[in-house]
Design a protein around this motif. Sequence first.
Motif, mmCIF file in Angstrom:
data_model
loop_
_atom_site.group_PDB
_atom_site.id
_atom_site.type_symbol
_atom_site.label_atom_id
_atom_site.label_comp_id
_atom_site.label_asym_id
_atom_site.label_seq_id
_atom_site.Cartn_x
_atom_site.Cartn_y
_atom_site.Cartn_z
ATOM 1 N N VAL A 208 -9.612 -22.294 24.066
ATOM 2 C CA VAL A 208 -10.809 -21.850 23.342
ATOM 3 C C VAL A 208 -11.300 -22.942 22.410
ATOM 4 C CG1 VAL A 208 -11.695 -20.220 21.631
ATOM 5 C CG2 VAL A 208 -10.242 -19.393 23.492
ATOM 6 N N ILE A 209 -10.377 -23.509 21.643
ATOM 7 C CA ILE A 209 -10.743 -24.542 20.669
ATOM 8 C C ILE A 209 -11.329 -25.765 21.361
ATOM 9 C CG2 ILE A 209 -9.793 -26.155 18.964
ATOM 10 C CD1 ILE A 209 -7.774 -23.837 18.291
ATOM 11 N N GLU A 210 -10.706 -26.181 22.466
ATOM 12 C CA GLU A 210 -11.221 -27.337 23.209
ATOM 13 C C GLU A 210 -12.613 -27.049 23.774
ATOM 14 O OE1 GLU A 210 -8.230 -28.047 26.103
ATOM 15 O OE2 GLU A 210 -6.775 -28.856 24.655
ATOM 16 N N THR A 211 -12.817 -25.841 24.254
ATOM 17 C CA THR A 211 -14.122 -25.466 24.802
ATOM 18 C C THR A 211 -15.187 -25.483 23.714
ATOM 19 O OG1 THR A 211 -13.119 -24.083 26.514
ATOM 20 C CG2 THR A 211 -15.424 -23.651 25.979
ATOM 21 N N TRP A 212 -14.871 -24.914 22.559
ATOM 22 C CA TRP A 212 -15.833 -24.895 21.452
ATOM 23 C C TRP A 212 -16.147 -26.311 20.974
ATOM 24 C CZ3 TRP A 212 -13.791 -20.313 17.954
ATOM 25 C CH2 TRP A 212 -14.059 -19.103 18.614
ATOM 26 N N ARG A 213 -15.114 -27.126 20.851
ATOM 27 C CA ARG A 213 -15.346 -28.500 20.391
ATOM 28 C C ARG A 213 -16.180 -29.291 21.393
ATOM 29 N NH1 ARG A 213 -9.284 -29.793 17.880
ATOM 30 N NH2 ARG A 213 -9.752 -29.090 15.743
ATOM 31 N N SER A 214 -15.961 -29.055 22.660
ATOM 32 C CA SER A 214 -16.756 -29.747 23.678
ATOM 33 C C SER A 214 -18.216 -29.322 23.630
ATOM 34 C CB SER A 214 -16.184 -29.491 25.077
ATOM 35 O OG SER A 214 -16.356 -28.134 25.458
ATOM 36 N N ASP A 215 -18.468 -28.141 23.064
ATOM 37 C CA ASP A 215 -19.831 -27.647 22.891
ATOM 38 C C ASP A 215 -20.427 -28.099 21.558
ATOM 39 O OD1 ASP A 215 -19.789 -26.368 25.333
ATOM 40 O OD2 ASP A 215 -19.132 -24.447 24.506
ATOM 41 N N GLY A 216 -19.685 -28.950 20.842
ATOM 42 C CA GLY A 216 -20.200 -29.491 19.593
ATOM 43 C C GLY A 216 -19.896 -28.680 18.358
ATOM 44 N N VAL A 217 -19.006 -27.692 18.473
ATOM 45 C CA VAL A 217 -18.651 -26.841 17.330
ATOM 46 C C VAL A 217 -17.591 -27.531 16.481
ATOM 47 C CG1 VAL A 217 -17.721 -24.595 16.624
ATOM 48 C CG2 VAL A 217 -19.165 -24.770 18.666
ATOM 49 N N SER A 218 -17.764 -27.498 15.170
ATOM 50 C CA SER A 218 -16.747 -28.014 14.254
ATOM 51 C C SER A 218 -15.652 -26.969 14.096
ATOM 52 C CB SER A 218 -17.383 -28.314 12.891
ATOM 53 O OG SER A 218 -16.380 -28.628 11.935
ATOM 54 N N VAL A 219 -14.421 -27.310 14.511
ATOM 55 C CA VAL A 219 -13.291 -26.379 14.433
ATOM 56 C C VAL A 219 -12.147 -27.041 13.670
ATOM 57 C CG1 VAL A 219 -11.699 -24.888 15.694
ATOM 58 C CG2 VAL A 219 -13.944 -25.420 16.682
#
Length: 281
Positions: free
Chosen positions: A236-247
């Motif tokens: 989930v975290i990798e997917t969000w980060r790949s979408d440009g989300v700051s996690v």
Amino acid sequence: MIDLSLKRHIFFLPGLRGPLCAIYYPPVGNSSFPRKAILHVPAFAEEMNKCRRMVVLQAERFAGAGYGVLVVDLYGTGDSSGEFSEARWDVWKADLSAACRWLIEKGTQKVTLWGIRVGGLLALELAFELKDQVDRLVLWQPVVDGRVMLTQFLRLRVAANMIGGRERRESVNSLQDRLLAGELVEVAGYELAPALSVALMQKNFLKLGIPTGISVYWFEVALLEDRPLSPVSQKVIETWRSDGVSVVVSMIIGEAFWATQEIAVVPELVDETTHWLSWGQ
């Protein structure tokens, strides 16, 4: 009217189906309603009760850092109106939307949603509906897949029946079949409605995605040092980060306070969460 001389203000907030017990922690400082506030999204069933002490400790620390914090018992839970058997996912979202509106009407410009366990899934869905008001998600030990959570919850009943020596054998599958057939199922003192169970089974971080412009602070607790995140959390975290989300991700050593037999606290989690939220103001 919020009395600034009080450490917290307890009142009833109008919800979709009845009054909701709410606690507002005013920030330490001159303003009772700052531009940024935090809305708590509670855990599920008995986990909510196990988390109450940690919620109080964190809310007080947030208030000390200058945030206003609103904690609400959702419909059918805690001291709010309704029974758990009447609880519905969409009603909970409506309750939280009402809580968010209350903060906005008091002068808050941006709301941080702070979800624990299943509350993380609920907070993420709410963020899509209130994306103009919400700028951050704080996730404590988030449940990534609602179907897995439902399975774990139903196992409590299966285990209790085995320990109790009941002749009638049950399984998670048979309990799910009863729910899908429209039957209420009692688990650890909570009557679970079919509609709520079906909604829970459909929730998954990867299916939901995440709104544009949201920052995420992801905290997990483990008993052992250097324990990695679960593969599904990492995905989930990798997917969000790949979408440009700051996690921001942080692992804390401590007990699983949401599931311990006795009430447990993890002060390091409160410290770490306060640090990151204060830094990110």
